[in-house]
Motif scaffolding. Structure first.
Motif, PDB file in Angstrom:
ATOM      1  N   UNK A 130      10.572   6.759  -2.543  1.00  0.00           N
ATOM      2  CA  UNK A 130      10.154   8.088  -2.531  1.00  0.00           C
ATOM      3  C   UNK A 130       9.525   8.719  -3.441  1.00  0.00           C
ATOM      4  N   UNK A 131       8.019   8.371  -2.826  1.00  0.00           N
ATOM      5  CA  UNK A 131       7.238   9.688  -3.213  1.00  0.00           C
ATOM      6  C   UNK A 131       7.472  10.678  -2.345  1.00  0.00           C
ATOM      7  N   UNK A 132       7.615  12.042  -3.541  1.00  0.00           N
ATOM      8  CA  UNK A 132       7.370  13.570  -3.327  1.00  0.00           C
ATOM      9  C   UNK A 132       6.139  14.053  -3.651  1.00  0.00           C
ATOM     10  N   UNK A 133       6.522  15.737  -3.272  1.00  0.00           N
ATOM     11  CA  UNK A 133       5.218  16.366  -3.698  1.00  0.00           C
ATOM     12  C   UNK A 133       5.859  16.954  -4.548  1.00  0.00           C
ATOM     13  N   UNK A 134       5.020  17.533  -5.427  1.00  0.00           N
ATOM     14  CA  UNK A 134       5.840  18.856  -6.575  1.00  0.00           C
ATOM     15  C   UNK A 134       4.968  20.491  -6.020  1.00  0.00           C
ATOM     16  N   UNK A 135       5.345  21.128  -6.657  1.00  0.00           N
ATOM     17  CA  UNK A 135       5.161  22.411  -6.534  1.00  0.00           C
ATOM     18  C   UNK A 135       3.814  22.642  -5.812  1.00  0.00           C
ATOM     19  N   UNK A 149       7.358  12.096   0.638  1.00  0.00           N
ATOM     20  CA  UNK A 149       5.903  12.299   0.878  1.00  0.00           C
ATOM     21  C   UNK A 149       5.830  11.076   1.807  1.00  0.00           C
ATOM     22  N   UNK A 150       6.314   9.721   1.119  1.00  0.00           N
ATOM     23  CA  UNK A 150       6.534   8.632   1.646  1.00  0.00           C
ATOM     24  C   UNK A 150       6.997   7.672   0.873  1.00  0.00           C
ATOM     25  N   UNK A 151       6.080   6.480   1.077  1.00  0.00           N
ATOM     26  CA  UNK A 151       6.319   5.061  -0.499  1.00  0.00           C
ATOM     27  C   UNK A 151       5.647   4.626  -0.264  1.00  0.00           C
ATOM     28  N   UNK A 152       5.630   3.636  -1.573  1.00  0.00           N
ATOM     29  CA  UNK A 152       4.291   3.135  -1.952  1.00  0.00           C
ATOM     30  C   UNK A 152       5.046   1.274  -2.413  1.00  0.00           C
ATOM     31  N   UNK A 199       5.974   5.647   9.699  1.00  0.00           N
ATOM     32  CA  UNK A 199       5.508   5.885   8.465  1.00  0.00           C
ATOM     33  C   UNK A 199       3.826   5.264   8.789  1.00  0.00           C
ATOM     34  N   UNK A 200       3.060   5.944   8.259  1.00  0.00           N
ATOM     35  CA  UNK A 200       1.540   6.268   8.784  1.00  0.00           C
ATOM     36  C   UNK A 200       0.698   5.129   6.700  1.00  0.00           C
ATOM     37  N   UNK A 201      -0.093   4.702   7.209  1.00  0.00           N
ATOM     38  CA  UNK A 201      -0.805   4.244   6.903  1.00  0.00           C
ATOM     39  C   UNK A 201      -1.156   5.195   5.760  1.00  0.00           C
ATOM     40  N   UNK A 202      -1.521   5.105   4.464  1.00  0.00           N
ATOM     41  CA  UNK A 202      -2.336   6.275   3.786  1.00  0.00           C
ATOM     42  C   UNK A 202      -3.903   5.323   3.895  1.00  0.00           C
ATOM     43  N   UNK A 203      -5.096   5.623   3.937  1.00  0.00           N
ATOM     44  CA  UNK A 203      -6.278   4.886   3.547  1.00  0.00           C
ATOM     45  C   UNK A 203      -7.051   4.963   2.480  1.00  0.00           C
ATOM     46  N   UNK A 204      -6.874   6.113   1.867  1.00  0.00           N
ATOM     47  CA  UNK A 204      -7.705   6.833   0.374  1.00  0.00           C
ATOM     48  C   UNK A 204      -6.575   6.692  -0.226  1.00  0.00           C
ATOM     49  N   UNK A 205      -6.347   6.401  -1.424  1.00  0.00           N
ATOM     50  CA  UNK A 205      -5.821   6.784  -2.984  1.00  0.00           C
ATOM     51  C   UNK A 205      -4.953   8.030  -2.338  1.00  0.00           C
ATOM     52  N   UNK A 206      -4.048   8.277  -2.930  1.00  0.00           N
ATOM     53  CA  UNK A 206      -3.034   9.135  -2.776  1.00  0.00           C
ATOM     54  C   UNK A 206      -3.419  10.177  -4.053  1.00  0.00           C
ATOM     55  N   UNK A 207      -3.904  11.574  -3.518  1.00  0.00           N
ATOM     56  CA  UNK A 207      -4.246  12.529  -4.584  1.00  0.00           C
ATOM     57  C   UNK A 207      -2.887  12.713  -5.677  1.00  0.00           C
ATOM     58  N   UNK A 266       1.036  -1.337  -0.086  1.00  0.00           N
ATOM     59  CA  UNK A 266      -0.328   0.081   0.130  1.00  0.00           C
ATOM     60  C   UNK A 266       0.898   1.452  -0.320  1.00  0.00           C
ATOM     61  N   UNK A 267       0.267   2.288   0.245  1.00  0.00           N
ATOM     62  CA  UNK A 267       1.091   3.686   0.600  1.00  0.00           C
ATOM     63  C   UNK A 267       1.370   4.119   1.464  1.00  0.00           C
ATOM     64  N   UNK A 268       2.206   4.771   2.041  1.00  0.00           N
ATOM     65  CA  UNK A 268       2.315   4.971   3.335  1.00  0.00           C
ATOM     66  C   UNK A 268       2.716   7.268   3.536  1.00  0.00           C
ATOM     67  N   UNK A 269       2.374   7.669   4.489  1.00  0.00           N
ATOM     68  CA  UNK A 269       2.952   8.892   4.954  1.00  0.00           C
ATOM     69  C   UNK A 269       4.069   9.147   5.420  1.00  0.00           C
ATOM     70  N   UNK A 270       5.292   9.264   5.376  1.00  0.00           N
ATOM     71  CA  UNK A 270       6.090   9.073   6.486  1.00  0.00           C
ATOM     72  C   UNK A 270       6.446  10.429   6.793  1.00  0.00           C
ATOM     73  N   UNK A 271       7.528  10.308   8.020  1.00  0.00           N
ATOM     74  CA  UNK A 271       7.914  11.541   8.431  1.00  0.00           C
ATOM     75  C   UNK A 271       9.041  11.217   9.287  1.00  0.00           C
ATOM     76  N   UNK A 272      10.078  12.443   9.525  1.00  0.00           N
ATOM     77  CA  UNK A 272      11.268  12.118  10.213  1.00  0.00           C
ATOM     78  C   UNK A 272      11.017  12.402  12.626  1.00  0.00           C
ATOM     79  N   UNK A 273      12.385  12.078  12.717  1.00  0.00           N
ATOM     80  CA  UNK A 273      11.621  12.438  14.374  1.00  0.00           C
ATOM     81  C   UNK A 273      12.802  13.522  14.439  1.00  0.00           C
TER      82      UNK A 273
END
Length: 152
Positions: A75-80, A62-65, A144-152, A39-46
């Motif tokens: 490396x899922x990332x966000x564009x501008x 953004x996270x990992x798929x 990592x936190x599971x993304x419940x809905x499809x990644x936008x 699945x898709x997971x949203x990530x973050x550092x400590x």
């Protein structure tokens, strides 16, 4: 309040945690298997001061798929504009069974970087993770936190 709840609270608030506490908790947690990761997971550092943290911030990580064991987009990332995309210039990854810190677990092995990510289960939807950069003096802890809905 236990360490696990403190880490979950830090994840929810965007707070920081001490690496020694994270390492001790990581060692107590149960390893994960491939099925849990799909699945898709949203990530973050400590923390935000290491080179790893600064690089992920610059990339707008953004996270990992996890598609399957042989196809991971690490490396899922966000564009501008905020849209999520797979940053494949640094390669993809696969999942392999490895022994790390005394426990056999599924790990993510990058195909172009000397990096292995290890995962332990805080809950079914939240993972405590370690980026093991070969040759680096310190590991990078992230979540990592599971993304419940499809990644936008």
């Amino acid at each position: 309040m236990g360490t696990e709840q403190e880490v979950l609270d830090a994840i929810a608030s965007g707070g920081e945690c001490d690496d020694a506490e994270l390492a001790a908790l990581f060692d107590r947690l149960e390893p994960v298997d491939t099925a849990l990761l799909i699945g898709t997971w949203r990530g973050g550092g400590f923390e935000r001061s290491s080179e790893s943290a600064r690089l992920l911030t610059r990339m707008r990580w953004y996270g990992k798929r996890f598609v399957d064991a042989d196809h991971v987009e690490p490396l899922l990332c966000r564009d501008e504009q905020g849209a999520v995309f797979s940053f494949e210039e640094m390669g993809l990854a696969t999942l392999r069974e490895v022994v790390f810190r005394g426990k056999s677990s599924t790990a993510m092995v990058y195909d172009q970087l000397p990096v292995v990510d290890h995962f332990r289960r805080l809950t079914d939807d939240v993972l405590l993770c370690v980026m093991d950069k070969k040759g680096e003096p310190a590991d990078f802890f992230f979540h990592l936190t599971r993304v419940q809905a499809p990644t936008p």
